[in-house]
Design an enzyme around this catalytic site. Structure first.
Site, PDB file in Angstrom:
ATOM      1  N   ASP A 100       1.064  -1.116  -0.051  1.00  0.00           N
ATOM      2  CA  ASP A 100      -0.078  -0.048  -0.074  1.00  0.00           C
ATOM      3  C   ASP A 100       0.853   1.284  -0.074  1.00  0.00           C
ATOM      4  OD1 ASP A 100      -3.377   0.524   1.021  1.00  0.00           O
ATOM      5  OD2 ASP A 100      -1.848   2.233   1.025  1.00  0.00           O
ATOM      6  N   ILE A 101       0.573   2.148  -0.852  1.00  0.00           N
ATOM      7  CA  ILE A 101       1.295   3.561  -0.896  1.00  0.00           C
ATOM      8  C   ILE A 101       1.118   4.381   0.296  1.00  0.00           C
ATOM      9  CG2 ILE A 101      -0.441   5.094  -1.895  1.00  0.00           C
ATOM     10  CD1 ILE A 101       2.017   5.611  -4.175  1.00  0.00           C
ATOM     11  N   ASN A 139     -13.137  -3.361   2.511  1.00  0.00           N
ATOM     12  CA  ASN A 139     -14.036  -2.166   2.486  1.00  0.00           C
ATOM     13  C   ASN A 139     -14.933  -2.047   1.232  1.00  0.00           C
ATOM     14  OD1 ASN A 139     -12.546  -0.825   4.796  1.00  0.00           O
ATOM     15  ND2 ASN A 139     -11.137   0.388   3.220  1.00  0.00           N
ATOM     16  N   HIS A 182     -10.273  -5.448  -3.233  1.00  0.00           N
ATOM     17  CA  HIS A 182      -9.140  -5.726  -2.599  1.00  0.00           C
ATOM     18  C   HIS A 182      -9.108  -6.199  -1.194  1.00  0.00           C
ATOM     19  CE1 HIS A 182      -9.768  -1.340  -2.427  1.00  0.00           C
ATOM     20  NE2 HIS A 182      -8.997  -1.508  -1.250  1.00  0.00           N
ATOM     21  N   HIS A 205      -7.058  -5.696   2.414  1.00  0.00           N
ATOM     22  CA  HIS A 205      -5.932  -5.107   3.052  1.00  0.00           C
ATOM     23  C   HIS A 205      -5.185  -6.121   4.267  1.00  0.00           C
ATOM     24  CE1 HIS A 205      -6.983  -0.779   2.368  1.00  0.00           C
ATOM     25  NE2 HIS A 205      -7.910  -1.159   1.954  1.00  0.00           N
TER      26      HIS A 205
HETATM   27  P1  5GP Z   1      -9.735   1.594   0.235  1.00  0.00           P
HETATM   28  O1  5GP Z   1      -9.867   2.751   0.808  1.00  0.00           O
HETATM   29  O2  5GP Z   1     -10.236   1.382  -1.232  1.00  0.00           O
HETATM   30  O3  5GP Z   1     -10.193   0.231   0.725  1.00  0.00           O
HETATM   31  O4  5GP Z   1      -8.349   1.334  -0.003  1.00  0.00           O
HETATM   32  C1  5GP Z   1      -7.477   1.907  -1.156  1.00  0.00           C
HETATM   33  C2  5GP Z   1      -6.019   1.652  -0.640  1.00  0.00           C
HETATM   34  O5  5GP Z   1      -5.251   1.871  -1.621  1.00  0.00           O
HETATM   35  C3  5GP Z   1      -5.665   2.895   0.251  1.00  0.00           C
HETATM   36  O6  5GP Z   1      -5.141   2.250   1.418  1.00  0.00           O
HETATM   37  C4  5GP Z   1      -4.490   3.522  -0.579  1.00  0.00           C
HETATM   38  O7  5GP Z   1      -3.472   4.009   0.483  1.00  0.00           O
HETATM   39  C5  5GP Z   1      -3.929   2.738  -1.508  1.00  0.00           C
HETATM   40  N1  5GP Z   1      -3.799   3.333  -2.783  1.00  0.00           N
HETATM   41  C6  5GP Z   1      -4.244   4.362  -3.716  1.00  0.00           C
HETATM   42  N2  5GP Z   1      -3.545   4.745  -4.558  1.00  0.00           N
HETATM   43  C7  5GP Z   1      -2.409   3.935  -4.583  1.00  0.00           C
HETATM   44  C8  5GP Z   1      -1.324   3.485  -5.628  1.00  0.00           C
HETATM   45  O8  5GP Z   1      -1.383   4.319  -6.642  1.00  0.00           O
HETATM   46  N3  5GP Z   1      -0.404   2.643  -5.358  1.00  0.00           N
HETATM   47  C9  5GP Z   1      -0.566   1.925  -4.299  1.00  0.00           C
HETATM   48  N4  5GP Z   1       0.463   0.779  -4.103  1.00  0.00           N
HETATM   49  N5  5GP Z   1      -1.721   2.035  -3.403  1.00  0.00           N
HETATM   50  C10 5GP Z   1      -2.554   2.809  -3.612  1.00  0.00           C
END
Ligand code: 5GP
Ligand code: ZN
Length: 111
Positions: free
Chosen positions: A30-31, A87, A100, A102
């Site tokens: 995760d970034i 989520n 996805h 986490h």
């Molecule tokens: P969500 O909130 O959709 O469950 O999680 C999305 C996740 O994707 C977040 O934890 C966010 O930090 C991660 N994320 C967003 N953009 C990027 C990216 O460009 N690269 C990576 N590796 N992670 C990302």
């Protein structure tokens, strides 16, 4: 899905730090990590949210959970414990609409 960030990561159009890949899944760091170890496990097939998981995707969903277990063991925190989160939708805090999981570890989580 050409406008999906995670499909772009799968295609190599957006760089990522891969930690695991097989025929069905891809996992990368995760970034914006919320734990010392924070990886996202995604299906190679574009599924927007858990609501879009089909009846024939049951095995795929199981593979995602098995991958989380294996990565936790490999990373060395399986016995200490870790957190696996998915989520779903805006109200669930989903920002990227490619389903996805986490996987977070390396610290203690509170309820
Ligand atoms: P969500 O909130 O959709 O469950 O999680 C999305 C996740 O994707 C977040 O934890 C966010 O930090 C991660 N994320 C967003 N953009 C990027 C990216 O460009 N690269 C990576 N590796 N992670 C990302
Ligand atoms: Zn996608």
């Amino acid at each position: 899905m050409t406008d999906c960030l995670f499909c772009k990561i799968l295609a190599g159009e957006v760089p990522s730090e891969k930690v695991y890949e097989d025929e069905h899944l891809f996992a990368f760091k995760d970034i914006y990590p919320k734990a010392p170890y924070h990886v996202l496990i995604i299906p190679k097939k574009h599924i927007a949210t858990l609501n879009d998981l089909g009846d024939d995707d049951t095995e795929l969903a199981g593979r995602m959970i098995q991958a989380a277990k294996h990565l936790a063991k490999e990373a060395g925190f399986a016995d200490d414990g870790y957190r696996v989160v998915m989520n779903c939708g805006e109200g669930g805090g989903q920002i990227i609409f490619h389903m996805h999981l986490h996987l977070m570890g390396g610290r203690t989580f509170k309820a």
